[in-house]
Design a protein around this motif. Sequence first.
Motif, short mmCIF file in Angstrom:
data_model
loop_
_atom_site.label_atom_id
_atom_site.label_comp_id
_atom_site.label_asym_id
_atom_site.label_seq_id
_atom_site.Cartn_x
_atom_site.Cartn_y
_atom_site.Cartn_z
N ASP A 112 -33.12 -18.32 7.50
CA ASP A 112 -32.20 -19.20 6.78
C ASP A 112 -31.81 -18.55 5.45
OD1 ASP A 112 -30.83 -21.18 5.54
OD2 ASP A 112 -32.40 -22.71 5.70
N HIS A 169 -37.13 -24.18 0.29
CA HIS A 169 -37.16 -23.53 1.59
C HIS A 169 -38.27 -22.48 1.70
CE1 HIS A 169 -33.32 -25.32 2.87
NE2 HIS A 169 -32.95 -25.15 1.61
N SER A 185 -30.91 -19.75 2.70
CA SER A 185 -31.52 -20.44 1.57
C SER A 185 -32.96 -19.99 1.37
CB SER A 185 -31.46 -21.95 1.77
OG SER A 185 -32.11 -22.32 2.98
N ARG A 186 -33.61 -19.60 2.47
CA ARG A 186 -34.99 -19.10 2.35
C ARG A 186 -35.01 -17.73 1.68
NH1 ARG A 186 -38.81 -17.07 7.10
NH2 ARG A 186 -40.80 -17.02 6.00
N ILE A 203 -32.82 -16.69 -0.55
CA ILE A 203 -32.55 -16.97 -1.96
C ILE A 203 -33.83 -17.44 -2.65
CG2 ILE A 203 -31.29 -18.45 -3.56
CD1 ILE A 203 -29.02 -18.52 -1.50
N PRO A 216 -29.76 -23.35 -6.67
CA PRO A 216 -30.82 -22.99 -5.72
C PRO A 216 -32.15 -23.64 -6.08
CG PRO A 216 -30.43 -21.19 -7.24
CD PRO A 216 -29.36 -22.22 -7.52
#
Length: 577
Positions: free
Chosen positions: A107, A254, A109-110, A112, A250
């Motif tokens: 993912d 995650h 977002s993970r 980041i 952010p």
Amino acid sequence: MLPYVRAVASSLPSLLTPTIFQNALPRDKVQMRADTFAGITVAIVLIPQALAYALFLGLPPVHGLYAAFFGIVGGTLWGSSRHMITGPVGVMSLLTLSALVPFAGSDPSRIIAAAILLAVFVGSTQILFGVLRLGFIMRIVPNAVLTGFTVGAAIVIGVTQLPSLFGFSIARHEFFFGNILDIFHSLTETHLLTFVVGTASIVGLLLLKRLGKGFPGALAVMACATACSFLFSFTERGVAVIGTIPQSWPTLAHIQLRDFLTIGTDTFSLALVGFLSALAIARALAQRTHDHVDTNQELIGQGVANVASGLFGGFPVSGSFSLSALNYESGARTILAGLVAGACIVVAIFALTPLLYYLPHATLAAVIIVSVAGMARWRDIAQLFEVSRTDGIIAALTCTAAFVLQPQDAVLIGVVVALLLFLRTVMMAEVPEVGYHPEWQTLQQRDTHPEVLFFPRALIVRIDYSFVYANAERIVEEVYNRLHEREIRDSERMRVVVCNFSGVNTIDGSGVEALRTLAHDLQRRNIQLAVAYLNNPVQVALERSGLLSHISHLHNIDEIRAYCSRFAKIEAITPTQ
């Protein structure tokens, strides 16, 4: 231990106080204008690089601006250098990319969140080292390791941008050679228009670079490429562009528990290399400005920059040599320049990001390739070979390891090899015989000064290393070897051995015992042992051990001459060949 704790406690207020409260701002309008101009100039050059390195890490470009702003403000306010510019740089970006490889394909977002957490870990480590006044530990990494890694990193970074330049994509591999193989096999998938855009961007950057460091060549090329992308519908023709940039802030939501260990293993490498790069830049600038560089304060500055970058959506940062030099050459003399640059980046975050939709990936890849091209200076490694073969080997090995292994492993290997070579130098200590130079009235080696004279039946040797456990046995061995060689050469037994300790700064328990054993063994052979030119720490150690009361301590050349002549039972004090 208690004095150390007191020293740490007493230094905390000054270490943690921002520079802005230490009268570091300009005091006249002329300098204020110069600092403002320098800050704007730095921001114009920094913004494209920040965007490019974020994309290099697989993050939305705006995260590069976050890292640039909080990095430059943190480093400026808490660092010890007035001219240091901290932000996204190639070496740290490569190490960060290597640390993020396990998250590839997951993912976004993970990824980041992992980059953010890594920056916080790195910064916290640097702050802890600074608060505990452990800056001296950084000396374990020689300049040769940093030189070799910088050259290797520049090549690795440049090559990893080729897929974006040619218009195809590859999977990220843990080792660099896997990327090279994928690039080679994917060349047939080159997208012609993307390649033209990337090549044109490189040519434009190189041409505009001739106009001077202060000219915003990268920004101009990005603006031109964005305009062309919009006017000629590059997206419809298959050219990859930035697209919509997420505006949400952010978080670490995650990140998973097992990721903490994965990221933590890379923390020390990034903290070490990032700080050493910044420290080298600060010292280079200090040579021009005659400023004092406080290692522990610089650790705090780099640590705050990384923690702030991570907490507010950035990734690991470090000092930039090119931007710091540009800051100085543009007339900056106080920290106001860095603060102005940070303010310009804030404007860019709110005003520039909506305009980046049509910016081609190939153009940002071109920005990175041109910016790291100056880092790949093979002549630096060649110069190290000329100065020191050992340093040259360390630099070449570190550079090669950056290709073959993971970047953080290359740094570790370079440090370990450097320590082993240094330890080998200490362990293989040479103990040359020296003679009396009649003109200079000093002790010199005969291979460099053939005119030296030797005392009959007296051997004088020089110890050039600290007398410690690693080389104590070797030094004693070498004394016996010189004694044997001299007795064969003169065809008579020696009566005196004098050890010149002028090059010995430290002696430990093993050294004391080895010297005691040597003295007893020579005494059984009816040979007198004396030591000369003891440094104070060595003299204190020998006095406390009681050994100095059993062997003679000679302080100058006259005492050495008299001693050798008296125990050798030679009537004339003047030596003969």
